[in-house]
Motif scaffolding. Structure first.
Motif, PDB file in Angstrom:
ATOM      1  N   TYR A 161       2.170  -5.462   7.680  1.00 19.27           N
ATOM      2  CA  TYR A 161       2.296  -5.682   6.555  1.00 19.27           C
ATOM      3  C   TYR A 161       1.243  -5.389   5.908  1.00 19.27           C
ATOM      4  CZ  TYR A 161       6.434  -9.170   7.250  1.00 19.27           C
ATOM      5  OH  TYR A 161       7.568  -9.726   7.784  1.00 19.27           O
ATOM      6  N   GLU A 181      -3.014  -5.727  -3.868  1.00 17.50           N
ATOM      7  CA  GLU A 181      -1.208  -5.095  -3.571  1.00 17.50           C
ATOM      8  C   GLU A 181      -0.809  -5.542  -2.563  1.00 17.50           C
ATOM      9  OE1 GLU A 181       0.556  -1.307  -4.044  1.00 17.50           O
ATOM     10  OE2 GLU A 181      -0.918  -1.440  -4.443  1.00 17.50           O
ATOM     11  N   TRP A 241       2.094  -4.733   0.374  1.00 16.35           N
ATOM     12  CA  TRP A 241       2.872  -4.107   0.411  1.00 16.35           C
ATOM     13  C   TRP A 241       3.676  -4.044   2.485  1.00 16.35           C
ATOM     14  CZ3 TRP A 241      -1.725  -1.523  -0.009  1.00 16.35           C
ATOM     15  CH2 TRP A 241      -1.755  -1.256   0.892  1.00 16.35           C
ATOM     16  N   GLN A 275       8.315  -3.823  -0.649  1.00 18.52           N
ATOM     17  CA  GLN A 275       7.607  -5.067  -1.377  1.00 18.52           C
ATOM     18  C   GLN A 275       8.601  -6.134  -1.992  1.00 18.52           C
ATOM     19  OE1 GLN A 275       5.533  -1.717  -4.519  1.00 18.52           O
ATOM     20  NE2 GLN A 275       3.510  -3.037  -3.428  1.00 18.52           N
ATOM     21  N   THR A 304       4.080 -10.964  -1.732  1.00 21.30           N
ATOM     22  CA  THR A 304       3.083 -10.536  -2.432  1.00 21.30           C
ATOM     23  C   THR A 304       1.991 -12.081  -2.391  1.00 21.30           C
ATOM     24  OG1 THR A 304       3.773  -8.587  -3.232  1.00 21.30           O
ATOM     25  CG2 THR A 304       1.637  -9.753  -4.547  1.00 21.30           C
ATOM     26  N   ARG A 346       0.449   3.861   1.355  1.00 15.16           N
ATOM     27  CA  ARG A 346       0.746   2.471   0.219  1.00 15.16           C
ATOM     28  C   ARG A 346       2.009   2.862  -0.768  1.00 15.16           C
ATOM     29  NH1 ARG A 346      -3.406  -0.221  -3.662  1.00 15.16           N
ATOM     30  NH2 ARG A 346      -4.715   0.315  -1.791  1.00 15.16           N
ATOM     31  N   GLU A 371      11.405  -4.249  -7.467  1.00 12.01           N
ATOM     32  CA  GLU A 371      11.150  -5.440  -6.528  1.00 12.01           C
ATOM     33  C   GLU A 371      12.155  -5.119  -5.649  1.00 12.01           C
ATOM     34  OE1 GLU A 371       8.203  -8.668  -7.842  1.00 12.01           O
ATOM     35  OE2 GLU A 371      10.808  -9.677  -7.248  1.00 12.01           O
TER      36      GLU A 371
END
Length: 272
Positions: free
Chosen positions: A109, A115, A117, A126, A131, A255, A261
Motif C-alpha cells: 500500500y 493519493e 494506491w 485504487q 484511501t 503510481r 475506482e
C-alpha cells in the motif's frame, strides 16, 4: 559620598525576592502545563509514559519490520513478512509479503501526498475505502499524542465492564472524538501506557503490548487486532527505528494514472 545603608536583614530580603520570583515562574509555567480536564490529563500521562510529547511527535521517519499473522475466512491462518515505512508529513508504504510463506499473494500500500494506491499481486488498484483508511492512519500517525493535542472533545468512561481480555480495574477508559468518529483508549492504571484502542462503533479492538524502548520512545512491539470478537491480524515487530534516512522514491513506486475506482479486493491493512 554618603552611603545608604539597608537597616534590615539582607538575607531575608533576598529570600523574599527569590520566593516571589519562584511563585511568578510557577504561575507562568507550572500552572500552564497542568491539565485540568481529567480525561485529557490521562492522555497526557500516556504520552509522558511513552517518552513525552516532543519525542512522540517530533520524529520524522519510522521503519517497522517484523511478522504479520492474519486470519481470513476460507483461508485460515496466514503469515507474511511485513515492513512499514513512514515519512512525515505525507508519505507511507506498507508491505505485506505472504509469498515469503508460500501463500500466493502479496500486498503493498502507498500513501503519497494524499493519493493512495495498492499493488495486489502485480496489479495496481485504487479504492476509496483504502484511501479513507490510509488517510486516517497518516493523520493520526502520532497515536495517543495526536489525540491528546488535537481532540477538543474527550471524556472519561466511568462504567467499564470486565471482558475476557481486560480487567476493568486495571485500566482507565478515555473517549475522544476525531472528525466525528469516537475512539476509546484503555490506559493502564499502573504504567499509563495504552492497552487497547476501540473504534468502529466497538467492532474493532486493537491491543498493544510488548512495550520496548527505541529511539527515545516506549512503543508496542506487538499489535493484535480483533474484529467483531475474533482475531484478524497480529503484528509482531522485530525492529522499530526512528529518524532513519528514507529515499522518497520508494513512496512513488507504481503510481497509477488516474483511473475509475475498482472493485474491492480481499486485502490487509495496517492498524497500528
Amino acid at each position: 559620598m554618603k552611603r545608604i545603608r539597608y537597616r534590615g536583614n539582607v538575607g531575608t530580603l533576598l529570600l523574599v525576592v527569590f520566593c516571589m520570583s519562584l511563585a511568578a515562574l510557577t504561575l507562568q509555567t507550572g500552572c500552564a502545563e497542568k491539565e485540568t480536564d481529567p480525561a485529557k490529563a490521562l492522555l497526557v500521562k500516556a504520552v509522558k509514559a511513552m517518552g513525552g510529547e516532543k519525542r512522540a511527535t517530533a520524529w520524522t521517519t519510522r521503519i517497522n519490520k517484523g511478522h504479520l499473522t492474519s486470519n481470513w475466512p476460507g483461508w485460515g491462518e496466514l503469515h507474511a513478512n511485513c515492513t512499514e515505512w513512514v515519512k512525515k508529513p505525507d508519505k507511507m508504504k506498507l508491505d505485506q509479503d505472504y509469498s515469503a510463506y508460500d501463500h500466493p499473494f502479496f500486498f503493498t500500500y502507498y500513501y503519497n501526498g494524499g493519493e493512495v494506491w495498492m499493488m495486489v499481486n502485480l496489479g495496481v488498484r485504487q479504492n476509496q475505502r483504502y484511501t479513507d483508511r490510509l488517510t486516517q492512519l497518516m493523520r493520526t500517525i502520532d497515536g495517543v499524542a495526536y489525540y491528546a493535542s488535537e481532540s477538543d472533545t474527550c471524556y472519561l468512561v466511568t462504567d467499564v465492564p470486565d471482558d475476557s481480555l481486560v480487567t476493568a480495574a486495571d485500566i482507565a477508559r478515555v473517549g475522544v472524538v476525531d472528525e466525528g468518529d469516537t475512539v476509546l483508549f484503555d490506559l493502564s492504571t499502573e504504567t499509563h501506557l495504552p492497552v487497547r484502542r476501540i473504534e468502529g462503533g466497538g467492532s474493532m479492538h486493537v491491543f498493544f503490548d510488548d512495550y520496548r524502548k527505541t529511539g527515545g520512545l516506549t512503543v508496542p512491539f506487538r499489535v493484535t487486532v480483533y474484529q467483531n470478537g475474533a482475531v484478524i491480524s497480529e503484528y509482531q515487530w522485530e525492529e522499530i527505528e526512528f529518524n532513519k534516512e528514507i529515499d522518497d522514491a520508494i513512496f512513488d513506486e507504481y503510481r497509477p494514472e488516474p483511473t475509475p475506482e475498482t472493485a474491492d479486493e480481499p486485502t490487509e491493512e495496517s492498524t497500528e
